[in-house]
Design a protein around this motif. Structure first.
Motif, PDB file in Angstrom:
ATOM      1  N   ALA A  74      17.041  34.725  87.498  1.00  0.00           N
ATOM      2  CA  ALA A  74      15.797  35.238  86.907  1.00  0.00           C
ATOM      3  C   ALA A  74      16.108  36.165  85.729  1.00  0.00           C
ATOM      4  CB  ALA A  74      14.978  35.980  87.966  1.00  0.00           C
ATOM      5  N   GLU A  75      17.127  36.997  85.881  1.00  0.00           N
ATOM      6  CA  GLU A  75      17.546  37.860  84.768  1.00  0.00           C
ATOM      7  C   GLU A  75      18.109  37.020  83.622  1.00  0.00           C
ATOM      8  OE1 GLU A  75      17.055  41.207  84.288  1.00  0.00           O
ATOM      9  OE2 GLU A  75      15.789  40.914  86.051  1.00  0.00           O
ATOM     10  N   GLY A  76      18.847  35.982  83.973  1.00  0.00           N
ATOM     11  CA  GLY A  76      19.396  35.087  82.957  1.00  0.00           C
ATOM     12  C   GLY A  76      18.313  34.363  82.185  1.00  0.00           C
ATOM     13  N   LYS A  77      17.231  34.009  82.875  1.00  0.00           N
ATOM     14  CA  LYS A  77      16.104  33.369  82.195  1.00  0.00           C
ATOM     15  C   LYS A  77      15.486  34.320  81.174  1.00  0.00           C
ATOM     16  CE  LYS A  77      11.700  30.962  82.914  1.00  0.00           C
ATOM     17  NZ  LYS A  77      11.260  31.298  81.588  1.00  0.00           N
ATOM     18  N   LYS A  78      15.370  35.585  81.538  1.00  0.00           N
ATOM     19  CA  LYS A  78      14.818  36.581  80.604  1.00  0.00           C
ATOM     20  C   LYS A  78      15.681  36.689  79.345  1.00  0.00           C
ATOM     21  CE  LYS A  78      12.823  39.504  84.224  1.00  0.00           C
ATOM     22  NZ  LYS A  78      12.940  40.801  84.925  1.00  0.00           N
ATOM     23  N   MET A  85      16.302  30.176  73.904  1.00  0.00           N
ATOM     24  CA  MET A  85      15.322  29.107  74.014  1.00  0.00           C
ATOM     25  C   MET A  85      14.647  28.721  72.692  1.00  0.00           C
ATOM     26  SD  MET A  85      15.420  27.910  77.052  1.00  0.00           S
ATOM     27  CE  MET A  85      17.166  28.198  77.126  1.00  0.00           C
ATOM     28  N   SER A  86      14.851  29.478  71.653  1.00  0.00           N
ATOM     29  CA  SER A  86      14.304  29.057  70.365  1.00  0.00           C
ATOM     30  C   SER A  86      15.124  27.898  69.792  1.00  0.00           C
ATOM     31  CB  SER A  86      14.259  30.228  69.388  1.00  0.00           C
ATOM     32  OG  SER A  86      15.535  30.799  69.252  1.00  0.00           O
ATOM     33  N   CYS A  87      16.312  27.676  70.326  1.00  0.00           N
ATOM     34  CA  CYS A  87      17.178  26.591  69.842  1.00  0.00           C
ATOM     35  C   CYS A  87      17.514  25.558  70.916  1.00  0.00           C
ATOM     36  CB  CYS A  87      18.489  27.162  69.315  1.00  0.00           C
ATOM     37  SG  CYS A  87      18.277  28.203  67.879  1.00  0.00           S
ATOM     38  N   HIS A  88      17.328  25.897  72.178  1.00  0.00           N
ATOM     39  CA  HIS A  88      17.701  25.014  73.280  1.00  0.00           C
ATOM     40  C   HIS A  88      16.517  24.776  74.204  1.00  0.00           C
ATOM     41  CE1 HIS A  88      21.925  25.361  72.274  1.00  0.00           C
ATOM     42  NE2 HIS A  88      21.723  26.649  72.119  1.00  0.00           N
ATOM     43  N   LYS A  89      16.522  23.610  74.816  1.00  0.00           N
ATOM     44  CA  LYS A  89      15.554  23.293  75.861  1.00  0.00           C
ATOM     45  C   LYS A  89      16.282  23.236  77.194  1.00  0.00           C
ATOM     46  CE  LYS A  89      12.295  20.740  73.046  1.00  0.00           C
ATOM     47  NZ  LYS A  89      11.385  19.605  73.043  1.00  0.00           N
ATOM     48  N   THR A  90      15.541  23.352  78.273  1.00  0.00           N
ATOM     49  CA  THR A  90      16.146  23.278  79.600  1.00  0.00           C
ATOM     50  C   THR A  90      16.327  21.837  80.057  1.00  0.00           C
ATOM     51  OG1 THR A  90      13.998  23.507  80.661  1.00  0.00           O
ATOM     52  CG2 THR A  90      15.256  25.538  80.281  1.00  0.00           C
ATOM     53  N   THR A  91      15.867  20.904  79.260  1.00  0.00           N
ATOM     54  CA  THR A  91      16.062  19.485  79.535  1.00  0.00           C
ATOM     55  C   THR A  91      17.327  19.032  78.805  1.00  0.00           C
ATOM     56  OG1 THR A  91      14.812  18.793  77.588  1.00  0.00           O
ATOM     57  CG2 THR A  91      13.562  19.182  79.625  1.00  0.00           C
ATOM     58  N   ASP A  92      17.562  17.720  78.764  1.00  0.00           N
ATOM     59  CA  ASP A  92      18.706  17.225  77.995  1.00  0.00           C
ATOM     60  C   ASP A  92      18.318  16.924  76.541  1.00  0.00           C
ATOM     61  OD1 ASP A  92      17.227  14.938  78.399  1.00  0.00           O
ATOM     62  OD2 ASP A  92      18.826  13.816  79.375  1.00  0.00           O
TER      63      ASP A  92
END
Length: 164
Positions: A74-78, A85-92
């Motif tokens: 949860a801290e890592g998500k923050k 996340m402005s450059c990466h998605k959690t999908t492939d």
């Protein structure tokens, strides 16, 4: 300017793993590769670079992923929401940089920690990262993650890949 730096960081942070479109397999050695990992840090330009470990202070002795920690994730998500996340998605799916889905299955935990905490030395010597840079055209910037932030982001990546 801070947003631009964040975007640039995120753009390449995982370009090493999935940037490049249709190809689903990574030619970067994975954690289950048969080559033994070294526990010493090779200086940049040294011919002893270990693609399973990367360059940095992290190795099997100081990155414990034996159990999943939801609070760390949860801290890592923050942290990731702000810096990644402005450059990466959690999908492939690739955004500016590659998506994160499956990264913990393709790379060792200590390799990921070494890369996200200090990408420049690894980009300079890792042939696969250099290929990803050619594909993505954006060098992942160093976001200055603390040890705890880097470990929390790793735990978030593990959560994305189904760790429980």
């Amino acid at each position: 300017m801070k947003v631009l730096k964040t975007l640039a960081f995120c753009a390449f942070s995982l370009a090493l793993t999935s940037c490049g479109g249709e190809k689903k397999e990574s030619s970067i050695p994975t954690a289950d590769s048969s080559a033994p990992a070294t526990e010493t840090t090779a200086p940049a330009g040294d011919n002893e670079y270990d693609p399973r470990r990367g360059l940095g202070k992290y190795d099997e002795t100081n990155v414990d992923v034996s159990s999943f920690d939801p609070a760390m994730a949860a801290e890592g998500k923050k942290v990731a929401d702000v810096k990644c996340m402005s450059c990466h998605k959690t999908t492939d799916e690739r955004l500016v940089g590659p998506g994160w889905k499956g990264v913990t299955e393709r790379q060792t935990p200590h390799w990921i920690m070494n890369f996200i905490s200090n990408p420049d030395p690894m980009i300079d010597v890792d042939p696969e990262l250099q290929k990803q840079l050619e594909l993505c055209l954006v060098r992942m910037p160093n976001q200055g993650l603390s040890d705890a932030e880097a470990r929390n982001v790793l735990e978030y990546m593990r959560e994305i890949d189904g760790a429980k």
